[in-house]
Design a protein around this motif. Structure first.
Motif, PDB file in Angstrom:
ATOM      1  N   MET A  47       0.818  -1.242   0.037  1.00 19.17           N
ATOM      2  CA  MET A  47      -0.036  -0.037  -0.104  1.00 19.17           C
ATOM      3  C   MET A  47       0.805   1.198   0.090  1.00 19.17           C
ATOM      4  SD  MET A  47      -3.613   0.346   1.254  1.00 19.17           S
ATOM      5  CE  MET A  47      -3.571  -1.221   0.583  1.00 19.17           C
ATOM      6  N   ASP A  48       0.482   2.176  -0.850  1.00 16.18           N
ATOM      7  CA  ASP A  48       1.325   3.414  -0.883  1.00 16.18           C
ATOM      8  C   ASP A  48       0.673   4.407   0.184  1.00 16.18           C
ATOM      9  OD1 ASP A  48       2.596   2.649  -2.897  1.00 16.18           O
ATOM     10  OD2 ASP A  48       1.468   3.802  -4.492  1.00 16.18           O
TER      11      ASP A  48
ATOM     12  N   GLU B 212       2.926   7.603   0.327  1.00 18.69           N
ATOM     13  CA  GLU B 212       3.399   8.989  -0.126  1.00 18.69           C
ATOM     14  C   GLU B 212       2.918   8.975  -1.515  1.00 18.69           C
ATOM     15  OE1 GLU B 212       7.077  10.576   0.966  1.00 18.69           O
ATOM     16  OE2 GLU B 212       5.774  10.385   2.472  1.00 18.69           O
ATOM     17  N   LEU B 213       2.336  10.307  -1.625  1.00 17.04           N
ATOM     18  CA  LEU B 213       1.614  10.766  -2.795  1.00 17.04           C
ATOM     19  C   LEU B 213       2.850  11.044  -3.643  1.00 17.04           C
ATOM     20  CD1 LEU B 213      -1.165  12.955  -1.575  1.00 17.04           C
ATOM     21  CD2 LEU B 213      -1.440  11.113  -2.852  1.00 17.04           C
ATOM     22  N   PRO B 214       2.585  10.910  -5.027  1.00 19.87           N
ATOM     23  CA  PRO B 214       3.464  11.295  -6.149  1.00 19.87           C
ATOM     24  C   PRO B 214       3.561  12.903  -6.068  1.00 19.87           C
ATOM     25  CG  PRO B 214       2.013   9.925  -7.340  1.00 19.87           C
ATOM     26  CD  PRO B 214       1.583  10.129  -5.916  1.00 19.87           C
TER      27      PRO B 214
ATOM     28  N   TYR C 253     -16.641  11.104  -0.626  1.00 22.57           N
ATOM     29  CA  TYR C 253     -16.959  11.955  -1.683  1.00 22.57           C
ATOM     30  C   TYR C 253     -17.959  12.746  -1.815  1.00 22.57           C
ATOM     31  CZ  TYR C 253     -13.456   9.034  -4.445  1.00 22.57           C
ATOM     32  OH  TYR C 253     -12.312   8.413  -4.997  1.00 22.57           O
TER      33      TYR C 253
ATOM     34  N   CYS D 125     -15.500  10.959 -10.804  1.00 25.48           N
ATOM     35  CA  CYS D 125     -14.206  10.690 -10.053  1.00 25.48           C
ATOM     36  C   CYS D 125     -13.745   9.323 -10.844  1.00 25.48           C
ATOM     37  CB  CYS D 125     -14.341  10.655  -8.807  1.00 25.48           C
ATOM     38  SG  CYS D 125     -14.456  12.093  -8.053  1.00 25.48           S
ATOM     39  N   ARG D 126     -14.558   8.381 -11.082  1.00 27.48           N
ATOM     40  CA  ARG D 126     -14.171   7.030 -11.789  1.00 27.48           C
ATOM     41  C   ARG D 126     -13.614   7.160 -12.831  1.00 27.48           C
ATOM     42  NH1 ARG D 126     -13.757   1.303 -10.764  1.00 27.48           N
ATOM     43  NH2 ARG D 126     -13.596   0.403 -13.036  1.00 27.48           N
TER      44      ARG D 126
ATOM     45  N   ALA E 274     -10.268   8.528 -12.521  1.00 28.23           N
ATOM     46  CA  ALA E 274      -9.277   7.648 -12.123  1.00 28.23           C
ATOM     47  C   ALA E 274      -8.730   6.509 -13.345  1.00 28.23           C
ATOM     48  CB  ALA E 274      -9.874   6.869 -10.964  1.00 28.23           C
ATOM     49  N   VAL E 275      -9.824   6.133 -14.096  1.00 26.95           N
ATOM     50  CA  VAL E 275      -9.814   5.164 -15.126  1.00 26.95           C
ATOM     51  C   VAL E 275      -8.940   6.028 -16.159  1.00 26.95           C
ATOM     52  CG1 VAL E 275     -10.824   4.323 -17.325  1.00 26.95           C
ATOM     53  CG2 VAL E 275     -11.906   4.093 -15.010  1.00 26.95           C
TER      54      VAL E 275
ATOM     55  N   GLY F  44      -6.229   7.825 -15.247  1.00 21.04           N
ATOM     56  CA  GLY F  44      -4.952   7.981 -14.826  1.00 21.04           C
ATOM     57  C   GLY F  44      -4.852   9.149 -13.497  1.00 21.04           C
TER      58      GLY F  44
ATOM     59  N   ILE G  57      -5.227  10.407  -9.698  1.00 23.00           N
ATOM     60  CA  ILE G  57      -4.822   9.968  -8.728  1.00 23.00           C
ATOM     61  C   ILE G  57      -5.611  10.338  -7.555  1.00 23.00           C
ATOM     62  CG2 ILE G  57      -3.204   9.696  -6.985  1.00 23.00           C
ATOM     63  CD1 ILE G  57      -1.531   8.621  -9.235  1.00 23.00           C
ATOM     64  N   TYR G  58      -6.272   9.393  -6.690  1.00 22.87           N
ATOM     65  CA  TYR G  58      -7.518   9.866  -5.826  1.00 22.87           C
ATOM     66  C   TYR G  58      -6.886   9.490  -4.367  1.00 22.87           C
ATOM     67  CZ  TYR G  58     -10.946  11.340  -9.016  1.00 22.87           C
ATOM     68  OH  TYR G  58     -11.513  12.152  -9.834  1.00 22.87           O
ATOM     69  N   ALA G  59      -7.118  10.687  -3.649  1.00 21.74           N
ATOM     70  CA  ALA G  59      -6.592  10.530  -2.104  1.00 21.74           C
ATOM     71  C   ALA G  59      -7.491  11.394  -1.299  1.00 21.74           C
ATOM     72  CB  ALA G  59      -5.099  11.081  -1.898  1.00 21.74           C
ATOM     73  N   LEU G  60      -8.411  10.538  -0.551  1.00 20.98           N
ATOM     74  CA  LEU G  60      -9.173  11.207   0.356  1.00 20.98           C
ATOM     75  C   LEU G  60      -8.624  11.205   1.652  1.00 20.98           C
ATOM     76  CD1 LEU G  60     -12.637   9.205  -0.485  1.00 20.98           C
ATOM     77  CD2 LEU G  60     -11.851  11.432  -1.408  1.00 20.98           C
TER      78      LEU G  60
ATOM     79  N   ILE H 155      -4.038   2.226 -15.423  1.00 21.05           N
ATOM     80  CA  ILE H 155      -4.545   3.294 -16.541  1.00 21.05           C
ATOM     81  C   ILE H 155      -5.296   2.518 -17.494  1.00 21.05           C
ATOM     82  CG2 ILE H 155      -3.984   4.907 -18.039  1.00 21.05           C
ATOM     83  CD1 ILE H 155      -1.373   5.792 -16.520  1.00 21.05           C
TER      84      ILE H 155
ATOM     85  N   ALA I 214      -9.561   0.872 -10.624  1.00 22.14           N
ATOM     86  CA  ALA I 214      -9.017   1.839 -11.526  1.00 22.14           C
ATOM     87  C   ALA I 214      -8.096   2.725 -10.660  1.00 22.14           C
ATOM     88  CB  ALA I 214     -10.215   2.935 -12.093  1.00 22.14           C
TER      89      ALA I 214
ATOM     90  N   GLN J  17      -8.161   3.427  -7.586  1.00 22.18           N
ATOM     91  CA  GLN J  17      -8.582   4.188  -6.399  1.00 22.18           C
ATOM     92  C   GLN J  17      -8.275   3.635  -5.164  1.00 22.18           C
ATOM     93  OE1 GLN J  17     -12.549   5.191  -8.340  1.00 22.18           O
ATOM     94  NE2 GLN J  17     -12.246   7.138  -7.830  1.00 22.18           N
TER      95      GLN J  17
ATOM     96  N   PHE K 143      -4.732   4.899  -2.311  1.00 22.81           N
ATOM     97  CA  PHE K 143      -4.609   5.604  -1.121  1.00 22.81           C
ATOM     98  C   PHE K 143      -6.133   5.951  -0.467  1.00 22.81           C
ATOM     99  CE2 PHE K 143      -1.700   7.840  -4.319  1.00 22.81           C
ATOM    100  CZ  PHE K 143      -0.597   7.469  -3.511  1.00 22.81           C
TER     101      PHE K 143
ATOM    102  N   SER L 254      -8.994   5.118  -1.486  1.00 22.42           N
ATOM    103  CA  SER L 254     -10.203   6.114  -1.784  1.00 22.42           C
ATOM    104  C   SER L 254     -11.278   5.726  -2.715  1.00 22.42           C
ATOM    105  CB  SER L 254      -9.479   7.288  -2.443  1.00 22.42           C
ATOM    106  OG  SER L 254      -8.488   7.932  -1.634  1.00 22.42           O
TER     107      SER L 254
END
Lengths: 496, 208
Positions: free
Chosen positions: A1-2, A4-6, A43, A265-266, A269-270, A272, A274-277, B41, B65, B67, B70, B72
């Motif tokens: 699991m990440d 750190e965000l890019p 969301y 949002c989907r 994301a599809v 590319g 990046i989603y971070a809540l 992607i 996708a 999500q 992180f 989310s």
């Protein structure tokens, strides 16, 4: 699991409201590197849906300000929640209790900003043309009601409705059909009505008082002062959306309006995004009148452009504070306001009355995926005069009580309206603020705003072109270590 | 069996980033694999027609996708799932440890009517890689504790066991649908927006 965000993006979007989410989808779609981030762990922001448990918790945190970014000008206000049933009932009882209702908490999807869509409105056309429609399902509003002469009446919206309506006389039927025909053909001349009201126009057409009521308050959703041309436009819009997906012009998204932001949002994301809540947003990195990045926790994240919900902006970005509010009520009831054999999805257009503004009432049954079986969720939406409790008192008094539907739970609040405000930021230039929910019944204005902002940020770029269907995404190359996955979708998005 | 009408099964794949969720989908539906790691992607959902016990079934397999990266994934992603596929990487112990939280998250978000009977399938992916960190036995023990979830060891790269695993997924999802006919019809008459001007059956297509 990440964790750190890019740290480098073309655009950072803070907040997951409808406008922010549309811009996010549009930017990802054309190949921009998007970070879409929210300090909330859900969301939708001010456009979100909550289950019963979560909306109650929301009431207790409303006055607290997020650490770091954000302001309190646009916070939901006047939150009042009340139970109208006992906390527990004996085990054999079939009556609802606080306990039994909370047990079903997750079957509720309670919208802060419930919306309907016009079947041929810009929003529905965008969902279809962009292929985002595949992420959500809809139900058709099955009847439109109004409050007339002290009772609920069905508004005749279509030809069959007009003829089936036994409250409308034969002569009235003919009048109404003639009016619909004339408006539809566009041959009518409105020259003399440029400075007159729509009511004056309808009166001159010699419509009976009942018909004027139906057309003015329900079909055209006007007030007595609405200019004629606006009324004509509204009526045509209503008529144009008939017969596409159901008996009325309106659609409601399954599981509540909060699903809409997630659909956009989907798509983002599809492509590319990046989603971070649930992110610890600390502040913005500014260099003179230029936005350079954000601080999130201990990370610095850079981007050329920032888009954010107005409620997420630092207080000094906000030039004008909200002047008016949207009054809201959400009720859980045990019966429909107008009982019928089958479950209806009801839109009631309640006319202005005694100094109170007109009110949109939306009644949702379990088939909408917003409440458990045998219950209804009722939304009231109006331009606030005194406060939600007082603004809706007469309507609630008329619709609920002994012998009628009972209210089991009620929730009142106000959403400050940020749509009539100047949200441009003097400095920095590369920051755009998005308004929150408006009073419109639908999302068409939100789409227009999102598109205008997107075009402003990315001039000459196509706004949400059709996304390929999954079958159109062709993966080239066979199994080998040097394989390149070339997705048609990817090449499509780099063609700006 | 309730009816012979066309069955659509929604399957969602959950698990930590880079355990091979998208690769498994691609291997199963397109018989393609790419070794190049790329955060998801373009992956959305893929559909495949399968025959289960003489019934033709359309499986719609939904990717996260990216999500999930992180934490989310919104609740909308989980709506109406008929089966949930959990994936971990047999060479990465942390991805195995996360399985409990993925399963819990699914049960909370999707809130199926009968959580104890909801069909999950566990896939231990990347068995072509060394060194192995999670043994078959350990994974099977976990499955037993969770009401006997079916377990498959797969390699999306070599296509190992992928076909078998997805067939089991389809079977379990279908069995679930058949046992809860009510659930299947929980929300009848939903409208999918398409670019048609479908005339109304009541002849209301013209307003005038």
């Amino acid at each position: 699991m990440d964790y750190e965000l890019p740290t480098e993006f073309d655009i950072i979007i803070i907040g997951t409201g409808v406008i922010e989410s549309i811009i996010s989808a549009a930017a990802s779609r054309i190949g921009k590197r998007v970070l879409h981030i929210d300090s909330n762990n859900y969301y939708g922001g001010l456009w979100a849906s909550f289950n019963l448990d979560a909306i109650q918790k929301l009431a207790t945190v409303e006055e607290t300000l997020n650490e770091g970014l954000g302001n309190t000008f646009f916070n939901v206000k006047n939150f009042e929640i009340e139970w109208h049933i006992p906390s527990e009932t004996p085990p054999e009882s079939t009556e609802w209790s606080r306990q039994s209702l909370l047990k079903e908490s997750r079957r509720f999807n309670l919208d802060l900003a419930p919306k309907l869509q016009f079947a041929r409105g810009d929003f529905v056309e965008l969902l279809i043309s962009s292929n985002i429609a595949r992420y959500s399902e809809y139900r058709s509003v099955s009847r439109v009601l109004t409050w007339l002469n002290g009772q609920l009446e069905t508004v005749p919206c279509s030809r069959s409705d007009v003829f089936a309506n036994n409250k409308v006389t034969v002569i009235e039927k003919r009048m109404l059909m003639k009016l619909f025909l004339a408006l539809d053909s566009g041959e009518e001349d409105y020259h003399n009505y440029e400075n007159k009201t729509f009511r004056a126009f309808l009166t001159d057409k010699k419509l009976t008082p009942n018909l004027i009521h139906y057309v003015l308050y329900a079909i055209a959703m006007c007030t007595d002062d609405t200019p004629c041309l606006q009324g004509i436009k509204n009526t045509k819009r209503f008529l144009d959306s008939l017969g596409r997906f159901g008996k009325t012009p309106f659609l409601f998204s399954m599981y509540g309006s909060g699903e809409i932001t997630q659909a956009f949002c989907r798509l983002s994301a599809v492509f590319g995004g990046i989603y971070a809540l649930n992110q610890p947003l600390k502040g913005l990195i500014l260099n003179g009148d230029n936005f350079e990045g954000i601080t999130c926790g201990t990370q610095e994240i850079k981007a050329g452009v920032l888009v954010m919900g107005a409620e997420k902006a630092p207080p000094h970005f906000i030039k004008q504070h909200p002047k008016s509010s949207i009054a809201r009520a959400i009720l859980i009831t045990d019966k429909s306001i107008m009982e019928s054999e089958k479950e209806h999805l009801t839109l009631l257009l309640y006319p202005p009355e005694g100094g109170k503004n007109s009110c949109v009432v939306l009644e949702l049954g379990c088939l909408t995926g917003t409440c458990p079986k045998d219950l209804f969720v009722v939304h009231l939406i109006s331009r606030q005069v005194e406060g939600p409790q007082n603004d809706f008192k007469h309507i609630i008094g008329n619709l609920f009580g002994p012998e009628k539907a009972n209210i089991l739970w009620s929730c009142y609040f106000s959403i400050p309206d940020s749509n009539d405000l100047d949200l441009t930021v003097e400095t920095p230039k590369n920051v755009t603020l998005c308004p929150g929910p408006d009073l419109d019944l639908d999302y068409d204005d939100a789409v227009r705003k999102a598109k205008a902002m997107f075009t402003d940020i990315f001039p000459d770029c196509e706004f949400l072109p059709r996304a390929p269907d999954p079958e159109e995404i062709i993966i080239e190359g066979e199994t080998s270590d040097q394989d390149n996955v070339e997705l048609k979708a990817e090449s499509a998005k780099t063609e700006e | 069996m309730a009816s012979r009408k066309k069955v659509l099964l929604k399957v969602i794949i959950l698990g930590d980033s880079s355990v091979g969720k998208t690769s498994l989908m691609n291997q199963y539906v397109n018989r393609k694999f790419s070794n190049q790691y790329k955060a998801t992607i373009g992956a959305d959902f893929l559909t495949k027609e399968v025959t289960v016990d003489d019934r033709s079934v359309t499986m719609q397999i939904w990717d996260t996708a990216g999500q999930e990266r992180f934490q989310s994934l919104g609740v909308a992603f989980y709506r109406g799932a008929d089966c949930c596929v959990l994936v971990f990487d047999v060479t990465a112990p942390n991805t195995f440890k996360s399985l409990d939280s993925w399963r819990d998250e699914f049960l909370i978000q999707a809130s199926p009517r009968e959580p104890e009977n909801f069909p999950f399938v566990l896939l231990g992916n990347k068995v072509d890689l060394e060194p192995r960190a999670i043994s078959s036995k350990r994974a099977q023990q976990w499955c037993q504790m969770k009401n006997n979830i079916p377990y498959f060891e797969t390699s999306a790269k070599e296509g190992l066991n992928v076909e078998q695993a997805f067939l089991a997924i389809a079977k379990n999802a279908l069995a679930q649908q058949n046992s809860t006919v009510d659930l299947y019809n929980e929300f009848p008459d939903q409208i999918k927006l398409t670019n048609t001007n479908k005339p109304n059956s009541n002849g209301d297509s013209c307003a005038c």
